[in-house]
Design an enzyme around this catalytic site. Structure first.
Site, PDB file in Angstrom:
ATOM      1  N   GLY A 144      17.046  55.150 102.547  1.00  0.00           N
ATOM      2  CA  GLY A 144      17.684  53.920 103.004  1.00  0.00           C
ATOM      3  C   GLY A 144      17.440  52.855 101.959  1.00  0.00           C
ATOM      4  O   GLY A 144      17.528  53.138 100.773  1.00  0.00           O
TER       5      GLY A 144
ATOM      6  N   SER B  19      14.700  60.205  98.813  1.00  0.00           N
ATOM      7  CA  SER B  19      15.318  58.969  98.310  1.00  0.00           C
ATOM      8  C   SER B  19      14.317  57.804  98.300  1.00  0.00           C
ATOM      9  O   SER B  19      13.341  57.865  97.544  1.00  0.00           O
ATOM     10  CB  SER B  19      16.561  58.670  99.142  1.00  0.00           C
ATOM     11  OG  SER B  19      17.348  57.671  98.543  1.00  0.00           O
ATOM     12  N   ALA B  20      14.473  56.788  99.128  1.00  0.00           N
ATOM     13  CA  ALA B  20      13.515  55.682  99.164  1.00  0.00           C
ATOM     14  C   ALA B  20      12.096  56.190  99.456  1.00  0.00           C
ATOM     15  O   ALA B  20      11.111  55.675  98.918  1.00  0.00           O
ATOM     16  CB  ALA B  20      13.924  54.651 100.211  1.00  0.00           C
TER      17      ALA B  20
ATOM     18  N   HIS C  30      18.394  59.915  93.082  1.00  0.00           N
ATOM     19  CA  HIS C  30      19.863  59.934  92.937  1.00  0.00           C
ATOM     20  C   HIS C  30      20.258  59.706  91.480  1.00  0.00           C
ATOM     21  O   HIS C  30      21.240  58.998  91.204  1.00  0.00           O
ATOM     22  CB  HIS C  30      20.522  58.844  93.795  1.00  0.00           C
ATOM     23  CG  HIS C  30      20.264  58.960  95.274  1.00  0.00           C
ATOM     24  ND1 HIS C  30      20.916  59.864  96.072  1.00  0.00           N
ATOM     25  CD2 HIS C  30      19.419  58.272  96.091  1.00  0.00           C
ATOM     26  CE1 HIS C  30      20.485  59.715  97.327  1.00  0.00           C
ATOM     27  NE2 HIS C  30      19.584  58.765  97.359  1.00  0.00           N
TER      28      HIS C  30
ATOM     29  N   GLU D 289      20.311  64.682  92.334  1.00  0.00           N
ATOM     30  CA  GLU D 289      20.470  65.145  93.718  1.00  0.00           C
ATOM     31  C   GLU D 289      20.422  66.673  93.767  1.00  0.00           C
ATOM     32  O   GLU D 289      21.192  67.338  93.056  1.00  0.00           O
ATOM     33  CB  GLU D 289      21.794  64.629  94.286  1.00  0.00           C
ATOM     34  CG  GLU D 289      21.809  63.122  94.426  1.00  0.00           C
ATOM     35  CD  GLU D 289      23.093  62.595  95.067  1.00  0.00           C
ATOM     36  OE1 GLU D 289      24.053  63.368  95.239  1.00  0.00           O
ATOM     37  OE2 GLU D 289      23.110  61.403  95.420  1.00  0.00           O
TER      38      GLU D 289
END
Lengths: 235, 235
Positions: B90, B122-123, B159, B194
């Site tokens: 997020g 991700s985050a 990413h 990714e």
């Protein structure tokens, strides 16, 4: 009194630096012989001198001498007497950090509010908004605040990019990022596409260039505003 | 003692949420019946409960109950006793702000250093690095610091995207952004594409998935490291 041009980008594809903005530069700084340049955003890590040299080359086409703010012994005083101001793009976190560290955020704001002609491109446009929180840049340095000049009553997202429908990449689209911004913040965001700029004349804000801009307001669906319309009532 | 999976993304194109990571999830949390979820990054503005519900659905495929950290009356104590931890993606600024506001950055760090199995996507992967400064996210909230868990001795750019040679867009490429990061900061950055993840076993760091990763070190040309190699000596 305000007289400013806020451009999404300094450079268009297949053009030279500031080339498409040259007519606007001549008009904005009409009568000025020297303009103060803020090179703090240092794109690609250019030094302050290198960046000032690059921007000076472009301004020569308008017969204007550009001088870096870092070259003045008393920058705040120089701002008070400036005939014009240009803030170039690069990294917005670095630009904002350096404006605060050099105690120039408030003097810069006052100069623009007093009518000193101001041109911003990319990061230099982003800081004209209420906060820098809709920048696309990496947080390479920790600024003392995200608050910026507030020359306009909303935020700008420069280099606005429409979602690529063919992309398989799962990173957030620009629209998703701005939606996340609005879960916490209330000010509108103008997604300014490359080739667009805002013209600020006193309290009138007009969208210039040939493209529409995408407007994001909290709790509303995003919408388009066509070129040559005003955004004066957006806040 | 460390046992962690740091994935570039939660979701691959044309797949369900966490689908490609399911074998890793089963291995990482082997024997655990309940895992604590950190939903603070709230992708797309999902509520904490909505996001926890979404992640729980995926974890059911591994027969693991997921419980949001916000559901515990004493979150720090819950972390001490956790069988496993998952931090979802997020907005990294929001995630880091909430970790500090809830005084959970240090307890989370200690739990991971004590060997509690940790998955980040991700985050949730970005915060495993020394700082969050190579995030791609928008600064939608002002965190008290950019310092993060420091489970690994470098930073991650999740990413990671290669420059698009056909693009006419003038916004900075990812590589340019990381180059700007290195004008001010010294730690290496791993550009994690990714489908890639890092596997941390004690002090051994291995690149997993089928793709290479792009490594950025200050004052060096970027280079590629192939899958199944280690990054243990990168610091």
């Amino acid at each position: 009194m305000k007289n400013a041009i806020l451009a999404s980008t300094s450079t268009l594809h297949d053009q030279k630096y500031l080339e498409y903005l040259l007519p606007e530069i001549k008009k904005l700084y009409s009568g000025a012989s020297e303009v103060i340049f803020f090179p703090f955003a240092r794109p690609g890590g250019l030094s302050l001198d290198e960046y000032t040299e690059k921007a000076s080359e472009a301004f020569k086409m308008a017969n204007i001498d550009l001088k870096g703010i870092h070259e003045y012994s008393n920058p705040a005083e120089a701002l008070e007497n400036a005939e014009g101001i240009f803030t170039g793009g690069g990294n917005t976190f670095l630009l904002v950090s350096e404006l605060y560290r050099n105690k120039l955020m408030q003097p810069l704001r006052e100069a623009v509010l007093n009518g000193t002609p101001y041109l911003g491109t990319s990061a230099g446009t982003n800081i004209a908004g209420l906060t820098m929180q809709t920048t696309n840049d990496m947080p390479i340095v920790y600024p003392p605040s995200f608050k910026t000049l507030g020359i306009i009553p909303f935020n700008i997202n420069p280099h606005y990019l429409d979602p690529d429908k063919n992309s398989t990449h799962k990173g957030e689209t620009r629209e998703t990022r701005i939606k996340e911004f609005h879960t916490i913040n209330t000010q509108p965001v103008v997604g300014l596409r490359e080739g667009s700029w805002l013209e600020i004349m006193d309290n009138k804000i007009s969208l210039k260039g040939s493209l529409s801009a995408r407007i994001f307001e909290k709790d509303r669906l995003p919408y388009e505003v066509d070129a040559n319309n005003t955004l004066t009532d957006l806040n």
